[in-house]
Design a protein around this motif. Sequence first.
Motif, PDB file in Angstrom:
ATOM      1  N   ALA A   1      36.799  19.320  47.898  1.00 49.37           N
ATOM      2  CA  ALA A   1      35.988  20.497  48.225  1.00 49.37           C
ATOM      3  C   ALA A   1      36.861  21.738  48.374  1.00 49.37           C
ATOM      4  O   ALA A   1      36.500  22.824  47.900  1.00 49.37           O
ATOM      5  CB  ALA A   1      35.198  20.250  49.514  1.00 49.37           C
ATOM      6  N   VAL A   2      38.009  21.589  49.013  1.00 50.81           N
ATOM      7  CA  VAL A   2      38.923  22.720  49.189  1.00 50.81           C
ATOM      8  C   VAL A   2      39.434  23.213  47.834  1.00 50.81           C
ATOM      9  O   VAL A   2      39.504  24.420  47.579  1.00 50.81           O
ATOM     10  CB  VAL A   2      40.109  22.333  50.102  1.00 50.81           C
ATOM     11  N   ALA A   3      39.772  22.267  46.967  1.00 49.15           N
ATOM     12  CA  ALA A   3      40.251  22.642  45.626  1.00 49.15           C
ATOM     13  C   ALA A   3      39.166  23.386  44.854  1.00 49.15           C
ATOM     14  O   ALA A   3      39.439  24.406  44.202  1.00 49.15           O
ATOM     15  CB  ALA A   3      40.685  21.396  44.860  1.00 49.15           C
ATOM     16  N   ASN A   4      37.932  22.897  44.936  1.00 48.24           N
ATOM     17  CA  ASN A   4      36.824  23.566  44.250  1.00 48.24           C
ATOM     18  C   ASN A   4      36.583  24.964  44.816  1.00 48.24           C
ATOM     19  O   ASN A   4      36.274  25.911  44.078  1.00 48.24           O
ATOM     20  CB  ASN A   4      35.549  22.734  44.370  1.00 48.24           C
ATOM     21  N   GLU A   5      36.729  25.084  46.127  1.00 48.42           N
ATOM     22  CA  GLU A   5      36.544  26.393  46.760  1.00 48.42           C
ATOM     23  C   GLU A   5      37.633  27.361  46.323  1.00 48.42           C
ATOM     24  O   GLU A   5      37.362  28.547  46.075  1.00 48.42           O
ATOM     25  CB  GLU A   5      36.561  26.237  48.285  1.00 48.42           C
ATOM     26  N   GLU A   6      38.859  26.876  46.214  1.00 52.64           N
ATOM     27  CA  GLU A   6      39.962  27.736  45.771  1.00 52.64           C
ATOM     28  C   GLU A   6      39.746  28.225  44.338  1.00 52.64           C
ATOM     29  O   GLU A   6      40.053  29.369  44.012  1.00 52.64           O
ATOM     30  CB  GLU A   6      41.286  26.983  45.892  1.00 52.64           C
ATOM     31  N   VAL A   7      39.203  27.349  43.488  1.00 48.47           N
ATOM     32  CA  VAL A   7      38.890  27.755  42.112  1.00 48.47           C
ATOM     33  C   VAL A   7      37.809  28.835  42.119  1.00 48.47           C
ATOM     34  O   VAL A   7      37.890  29.836  41.390  1.00 48.47           O
ATOM     35  CB  VAL A   7      38.435  26.544  41.273  1.00 48.47           C
ATOM     36  N   ALA A   8      36.792  28.639  42.955  1.00 48.15           N
ATOM     37  CA  ALA A   8      35.708  29.618  43.045  1.00 48.15           C
ATOM     38  C   ALA A   8      36.231  30.958  43.570  1.00 48.15           C
ATOM     39  O   ALA A   8      35.793  32.019  43.115  1.00 48.15           O
ATOM     40  CB  ALA A   8      34.598  29.093  43.947  1.00 48.15           C
ATOM     41  N   GLN A   9      37.163  30.900  44.522  1.00 50.31           N
ATOM     42  CA  GLN A   9      37.788  32.128  45.011  1.00 50.31           C
ATOM     43  C   GLN A   9      38.511  32.858  43.872  1.00 50.31           C
ATOM     44  O   GLN A   9      38.369  34.075  43.704  1.00 50.31           O
ATOM     45  CB  GLN A   9      38.794  31.819  46.116  1.00 50.31           C
ATOM     46  N   ALA A  10      39.292  32.094  43.122  1.00 51.40           N
ATOM     47  CA  ALA A  10      40.062  32.683  42.018  1.00 51.40           C
ATOM     48  C   ALA A  10      39.131  33.307  40.977  1.00 51.40           C
ATOM     49  O   ALA A  10      39.402  34.400  40.450  1.00 51.40           O
ATOM     50  CB  ALA A  10      40.950  31.621  41.376  1.00 51.40           C
ATOM     51  N   ASN A  11      38.043  32.614  40.674  1.00 52.19           N
ATOM     52  CA  ASN A  11      37.082  33.146  39.701  1.00 52.19           C
ATOM     53  C   ASN A  11      36.453  34.451  40.199  1.00 52.19           C
ATOM     54  O   ASN A  11      36.258  35.392  39.415  1.00 52.19           O
ATOM     55  CB  ASN A  11      35.991  32.111  39.425  1.00 52.19           C
ATOM     56  N   LEU A  12      36.140  34.490  41.482  1.00 55.32           N
ATOM     57  CA  LEU A  12      35.554  35.704  42.051  1.00 55.32           C
ATOM     58  C   LEU A  12      36.566  36.844  42.055  1.00 55.32           C
ATOM     59  O   LEU A  12      36.225  37.992  41.707  1.00 55.32           O
ATOM     60  CB  LEU A  12      35.059  35.427  43.477  1.00 55.32           C
ATOM     61  N   ARG A  13      37.800  36.549  42.413  1.00 57.18           N
ATOM     62  CA  ARG A  13      38.841  37.585  42.398  1.00 57.18           C
ATOM     63  C   ARG A  13      39.019  38.168  41.003  1.00 57.18           C
ATOM     64  O   ARG A  13      39.145  39.390  40.832  1.00 57.18           O
ATOM     65  CB  ARG A  13      40.191  37.002  42.865  1.00 57.18           C
ATOM     66  N   ARG A  14      39.025  37.290  40.007  1.00 62.45           N
ATOM     67  CA  ARG A  14      39.218  37.736  38.630  1.00 62.45           C
ATOM     68  C   ARG A  14      38.067  38.652  38.199  1.00 62.45           C
ATOM     69  O   ARG A  14      38.294  39.716  37.607  1.00 62.45           O
ATOM     70  CB  ARG A  14      39.330  36.538  37.692  1.00 62.45           C
ATOM     71  N   GLN A  15      36.844  38.254  38.512  1.00 62.74           N
ATOM     72  CA  GLN A  15      35.702  39.085  38.130  1.00 62.74           C
ATOM     73  C   GLN A  15      35.692  40.398  38.912  1.00 62.74           C
ATOM     74  O   GLN A  15      35.310  41.444  38.387  1.00 62.74           O
ATOM     75  CB  GLN A  15      34.389  38.331  38.364  1.00 62.74           C
ATOM     76  N   TYR A  16      36.138  40.349  40.148  1.00 61.82           N
ATOM     77  CA  TYR A  16      36.235  41.560  40.976  1.00 61.82           C
ATOM     78  C   TYR A  16      37.168  42.566  40.306  1.00 61.82           C
ATOM     79  O   TYR A  16      36.870  43.764  40.243  1.00 61.82           O
ATOM     80  CB  TYR A  16      36.763  41.145  42.348  1.00 61.82           C
ATOM     81  N   GLU A  17      38.299  42.054  39.801  1.00 60.37           N
ATOM     82  CA  GLU A  17      39.256  42.926  39.107  1.00 60.37           C
ATOM     83  C   GLU A  17      38.694  43.414  37.769  1.00 60.37           C
ATOM     84  O   GLU A  17      38.892  44.580  37.388  1.00 60.37           O
ATOM     85  CB  GLU A  17      40.573  42.176  38.902  1.00 60.37           C
ATOM     86  N   PHE A  18      37.992  42.506  37.058  1.00 55.81           N
ATOM     87  CA  PHE A  18      37.356  42.919  35.800  1.00 55.81           C
ATOM     88  C   PHE A  18      36.351  44.055  36.063  1.00 55.81           C
ATOM     89  O   PHE A  18      36.277  45.024  35.296  1.00 55.81           O
ATOM     90  CB  PHE A  18      36.640  41.748  35.140  1.00 55.81           C
ATOM     91  N   ASN A  19      35.588  43.881  37.143  1.00 57.44           N
ATOM     92  CA  ASN A  19      34.606  44.910  37.487  1.00 57.44           C
ATOM     93  C   ASN A  19      35.285  46.245  37.778  1.00 57.44           C
ATOM     94  O   ASN A  19      34.775  47.305  37.407  1.00 57.44           O
ATOM     95  CB  ASN A  19      33.790  44.480  38.711  1.00 57.44           C
ATOM     96  N   TYR A  20      36.431  46.194  38.414  1.00 61.43           N
ATOM     97  CA  TYR A  20      37.154  47.419  38.731  1.00 61.43           C
ATOM     98  C   TYR A  20      37.596  48.128  37.455  1.00 61.43           C
ATOM     99  O   TYR A  20      37.428  49.342  37.293  1.00 61.43           O
ATOM    100  CB  TYR A  20      38.353  47.110  39.612  1.00 61.43           C
TER     101      TYR A  20
END
Length: 223
Positions: free
Chosen positions: A168-187
């Motif tokens: 679960a922690v590993a999956n959450e870390e992947v989801a965090q990374a995906n959100l960070r990447r999209q956040y930067e793309f949005n910027y």
Amino acid sequence: MAGKLNDAMSSEVHINSALRHSRRCKQTKGATELAGAIDPFITDLETKSSETKKEKLLHDNSYDDLVFNSGGLDDRIRTISDTAKQYDRENPGRPVHKLLFPNGGYSTILRFPITKKVDAAEEIQERIKSLGEEHVLVAQLPLLSEAISKVRTSIAALQQANTKVRTAVANEEVAQANLRRQYEFNYLDAIKMFGKTFANRLFPKAVSRKKIKEELAVAENPA
């Protein structure tokens, strides 16, 4: 970039910042597509974070069960020791306590790590069997076997819970990374759409709780 996310931040911070960004985009003409791009990643992280919390709670429950059942095994070993001592008092010349506890007593066994303690309990179980089916201590066998089984089951459940938490922690870390990447793309997309100055307005700054309280106090009590 205003309020840039990084992997040292918690999921709560990731979600909070992304939600605030999405809300600002929805309030800005021509920026709703940015909200649409990031919202699925927010939802995914919310789901993964919730799953981690659930698995951690189940892990704690499994640990509590193990501690509880280990205590039950401790009590059973104490009872067997007391029964053996009583038997020895009533049957001098035929001591069994020394046979069951060759290292002196149960206190040493109770200080063992749980897995070693269960192994020791199974050794006691076999020694009781060696006394013969008519021996008074044989009555302890079903109770001892049940206590051992509960601890073995609890150990297996805790090991499984550990695995689920790690996953679960590993999956959450992947989801965090995906959100960070999209956040930067949005910027980057926001800069292309509105220019850097206005784009920064769509991304919240990281503000401490102390700072928020100070600003609220000023707003409520203007000079």
